[in-house]
Design a protein around this motif. Structure first.
Motif, PDB file in Angstrom:
ATOM      1  N   LYS A  25       8.348  -9.711   3.542  1.00  0.00           N
ATOM      2  CA  LYS A  25       8.534  -9.348   2.400  1.00  0.00           C
ATOM      3  C   LYS A  25       6.654  -9.253   1.709  1.00  0.00           C
ATOM      4  O   LYS A  25       6.771  -8.274   0.936  1.00  0.00           O
ATOM      5  CB  LYS A  25       9.302 -10.565   1.383  1.00  0.00           C
ATOM      6  CG  LYS A  25       9.533  -9.863  -0.004  1.00  0.00           C
ATOM      7  CD  LYS A  25      10.462 -10.813  -0.570  1.00  0.00           C
ATOM      8  CE  LYS A  25      11.060 -10.452  -1.853  1.00  0.00           C
ATOM      9  NZ  LYS A  25      11.842 -11.339  -2.974  1.00  0.00           N
ATOM     10  N   ALA A  26       6.813 -10.479   2.117  1.00  0.00           N
ATOM     11  CA  ALA A  26       4.696 -10.511   1.441  1.00  0.00           C
ATOM     12  C   ALA A  26       4.874  -9.180   2.208  1.00  0.00           C
ATOM     13  O   ALA A  26       3.265  -8.397   1.482  1.00  0.00           O
ATOM     14  CB  ALA A  26       4.621 -11.510   1.579  1.00  0.00           C
ATOM     15  N   LEU A  27       4.597  -8.632   2.961  1.00  0.00           N
ATOM     16  CA  LEU A  27       3.384  -7.983   3.649  1.00  0.00           C
ATOM     17  C   LEU A  27       3.704  -6.470   3.312  1.00  0.00           C
ATOM     18  O   LEU A  27       3.182  -5.133   2.982  1.00  0.00           O
ATOM     19  CB  LEU A  27       3.994  -7.808   5.651  1.00  0.00           C
ATOM     20  CG  LEU A  27       2.941  -8.801   6.168  1.00  0.00           C
ATOM     21  CD1 LEU A  27       3.625  -9.050   7.221  1.00  0.00           C
ATOM     22  CD2 LEU A  27       1.395  -9.001   6.189  1.00  0.00           C
ATOM     23  N   LYS A  28       5.275  -5.940   2.959  1.00  0.00           N
ATOM     24  CA  LYS A  28       5.607  -4.981   2.106  1.00  0.00           C
ATOM     25  C   LYS A  28       5.614  -4.727   0.843  1.00  0.00           C
ATOM     26  O   LYS A  28       4.936  -3.385   0.967  1.00  0.00           O
ATOM     27  CB  LYS A  28       7.507  -5.058   2.592  1.00  0.00           C
ATOM     28  CG  LYS A  28       7.695  -3.321   2.143  1.00  0.00           C
ATOM     29  CD  LYS A  28       9.404  -3.618   2.992  1.00  0.00           C
ATOM     30  CE  LYS A  28      10.067  -2.127   3.163  1.00  0.00           C
ATOM     31  NZ  LYS A  28      11.184  -2.303   3.838  1.00  0.00           N
ATOM     32  N   GLU A  29       5.643  -5.782  -0.023  1.00  0.00           N
ATOM     33  CA  GLU A  29       4.878  -5.598  -1.268  1.00  0.00           C
ATOM     34  C   GLU A  29       3.650  -5.317  -1.703  1.00  0.00           C
ATOM     35  O   GLU A  29       2.938  -4.920  -1.813  1.00  0.00           O
ATOM     36  CB  GLU A  29       5.131  -6.730  -1.512  1.00  0.00           C
ATOM     37  CG  GLU A  29       6.616  -7.136  -2.160  1.00  0.00           C
ATOM     38  CD  GLU A  29       7.112  -9.043  -3.471  1.00  0.00           C
ATOM     39  OE1 GLU A  29       5.541  -9.737  -3.637  1.00  0.00           O
ATOM     40  OE2 GLU A  29       7.897  -9.238  -3.200  1.00  0.00           O
ATOM     41  N   LYS A  30       2.371  -6.713  -0.288  1.00  0.00           N
ATOM     42  CA  LYS A  30       1.207  -5.457  -0.357  1.00  0.00           C
ATOM     43  C   LYS A  30       1.099  -4.358   0.351  1.00  0.00           C
ATOM     44  O   LYS A  30       0.419  -3.415  -0.206  1.00  0.00           O
ATOM     45  CB  LYS A  30       0.492  -6.919   0.655  1.00  0.00           C
ATOM     46  CG  LYS A  30      -0.823  -7.281   0.692  1.00  0.00           C
ATOM     47  CD  LYS A  30      -1.481  -7.934   1.846  1.00  0.00           C
ATOM     48  CE  LYS A  30      -3.536  -8.312   1.841  1.00  0.00           C
ATOM     49  NZ  LYS A  30      -3.148  -9.112   2.645  1.00  0.00           N
ATOM     50  N   TRP A  31       1.629  -3.809   0.821  1.00  0.00           N
ATOM     51  CA  TRP A  31       1.745  -2.495   1.729  1.00  0.00           C
ATOM     52  C   TRP A  31       1.804  -1.450   0.646  1.00  0.00           C
ATOM     53  O   TRP A  31       1.106  -0.101  -0.117  1.00  0.00           O
ATOM     54  CB  TRP A  31       2.318  -2.519   2.605  1.00  0.00           C
ATOM     55  CG  TRP A  31       2.531  -0.948   3.701  1.00  0.00           C
ATOM     56  CD1 TRP A  31       1.232  -0.466   3.836  1.00  0.00           C
ATOM     57  CD2 TRP A  31       3.573  -0.462   3.960  1.00  0.00           C
ATOM     58  NE1 TRP A  31       1.739   0.951   3.595  1.00  0.00           N
ATOM     59  CE2 TRP A  31       3.254   1.108   3.764  1.00  0.00           C
ATOM     60  CE3 TRP A  31       5.415  -0.306   3.522  1.00  0.00           C
ATOM     61  CZ2 TRP A  31       3.671   1.966   3.879  1.00  0.00           C
ATOM     62  CZ3 TRP A  31       5.651   0.606   4.050  1.00  0.00           C
ATOM     63  CH2 TRP A  31       5.742   1.324   4.576  1.00  0.00           C
ATOM     64  N   ASP A  33       1.692  -2.432  -2.826  1.00  0.00           N
ATOM     65  CA  ASP A  33       1.181  -2.426  -4.327  1.00  0.00           C
ATOM     66  C   ASP A  33      -0.098  -1.308  -3.922  1.00  0.00           C
ATOM     67  O   ASP A  33      -1.355  -1.499  -3.296  1.00  0.00           O
ATOM     68  CB  ASP A  33       0.352  -3.872  -4.540  1.00  0.00           C
ATOM     69  CG  ASP A  33       0.512  -4.288  -5.501  1.00  0.00           C
ATOM     70  OD1 ASP A  33       0.290  -3.393  -6.474  1.00  0.00           O
ATOM     71  OD2 ASP A  33      -0.211  -5.379  -6.093  1.00  0.00           O
ATOM     72  N   LEU A  34      -0.367  -0.078  -4.499  1.00  0.00           N
ATOM     73  CA  LEU A  34      -1.643   0.168  -5.067  1.00  0.00           C
ATOM     74  C   LEU A  34      -2.127  -0.487  -6.005  1.00  0.00           C
ATOM     75  O   LEU A  34      -3.689   0.453  -5.690  1.00  0.00           O
ATOM     76  CB  LEU A  34      -0.760   1.283  -6.122  1.00  0.00           C
ATOM     77  CG  LEU A  34       0.380   2.183  -5.490  1.00  0.00           C
ATOM     78  CD1 LEU A  34       0.228   3.600  -6.734  1.00  0.00           C
ATOM     79  CD2 LEU A  34      -0.073   2.479  -4.353  1.00  0.00           C
ATOM     80  N   LYS A  35      -1.608  -1.893  -6.741  1.00  0.00           N
ATOM     81  CA  LYS A  35      -3.594  -2.037  -6.917  1.00  0.00           C
ATOM     82  C   LYS A  35      -4.499  -2.377  -5.735  1.00  0.00           C
ATOM     83  O   LYS A  35      -5.688  -3.228  -5.672  1.00  0.00           O
ATOM     84  CB  LYS A  35      -2.648  -3.358  -8.032  1.00  0.00           C
ATOM     85  CG  LYS A  35      -2.413  -2.775  -9.021  1.00  0.00           C
ATOM     86  CD  LYS A  35      -2.101  -4.280  -9.641  1.00  0.00           C
ATOM     87  CE  LYS A  35      -0.909  -3.593 -11.153  1.00  0.00           C
ATOM     88  NZ  LYS A  35      -0.433  -4.915 -11.340  1.00  0.00           N
ATOM     89  N   ASN A  36      -3.972  -2.882  -4.399  1.00  0.00           N
ATOM     90  CA  ASN A  36      -4.904  -3.487  -3.391  1.00  0.00           C
ATOM     91  C   ASN A  36      -5.585  -1.690  -3.259  1.00  0.00           C
ATOM     92  O   ASN A  36      -5.539  -0.543  -2.831  1.00  0.00           O
ATOM     93  CB  ASN A  36      -3.849  -4.144  -2.034  1.00  0.00           C
ATOM     94  CG  ASN A  36      -3.295  -5.205  -2.242  1.00  0.00           C
ATOM     95  OD1 ASN A  36      -3.630  -6.089  -3.428  1.00  0.00           O
ATOM     96  ND2 ASN A  36      -2.698  -5.012  -2.307  1.00  0.00           N
ATOM     97  N   SER A  37      -6.953  -2.404  -2.121  1.00  0.00           N
ATOM     98  CA  SER A  37      -7.349  -1.714  -1.467  1.00  0.00           C
ATOM     99  C   SER A  37      -7.207  -1.299  -0.521  1.00  0.00           C
ATOM    100  O   SER A  37      -6.145  -1.571   0.142  1.00  0.00           O
ATOM    101  CB  SER A  37      -8.632  -2.115  -1.030  1.00  0.00           C
ATOM    102  OG  SER A  37      -8.476  -2.721  -0.595  1.00  0.00           O
ATOM    103  N   PRO A  38      -6.871   0.362   0.011  1.00  0.00           N
ATOM    104  CA  PRO A  38      -6.738   0.941   0.689  1.00  0.00           C
ATOM    105  C   PRO A  38      -6.575   0.027   2.648  1.00  0.00           C
ATOM    106  O   PRO A  38      -6.164   0.000   3.010  1.00  0.00           O
ATOM    107  CB  PRO A  38      -7.293   2.183   1.082  1.00  0.00           C
ATOM    108  CG  PRO A  38      -8.209   2.465  -0.512  1.00  0.00           C
ATOM    109  CD  PRO A  38      -8.358   1.079  -1.225  1.00  0.00           C
TER     110      PRO A  38
END
Length: 101
Positions: A25-31, A33-38
């Motif tokens: 779930k954490a990895l999926k949210e991180k993936w 999330d458009l706020k994170n860098s590419p």
């Protein structure tokens, strides 16, 4: 009755899904999330891909609790249609009657 190996494989998958659900779930949210860098998103995606396949909840199969039958299982009872019918006819399931019209 299903083969014991198939039933055990599904049980092993259930345990793995339960253990890895927080990490997945954490990895999926991180993936997503458009706020994170590419780069961060790509790293999360590759980590998600490298996880074991059996840790995905999609690979689980709903099976009858009594026989292990994979199809025709009523989610409400967790029992296959044939066993449910037997139990209803014997009066072992409260509140359920055989319909007739």
């Amino acid at each position: 009755m299903s083969k014991k190996s198939v039933i055990n494989r599904n049980l092993r998958r259930e345990l793995m899904v339960e253990r890895k659900s927080v990490q997945r779930k954490a990895l999926k949210e991180k993936w997503l999330d458009l706020k994170n860098s590419p780069e961060e998103r790509e790293q999360a995606f590759t980590e998600l891909q490298q996880m074991k396949r059996d840790s995905s909840p999609v690979r689980l199969r709903i099976r009858c609790a009594l026989t292990g039958r994979p199809r025709g299982v009523f989610r409400r009872f967790g029992i296959s249609r044939s066993k449910l019918r037997e139990m209803v006819l014997n009066g072992e399931v409260p509140g359920v009657l055989k319909s007739s019209w």
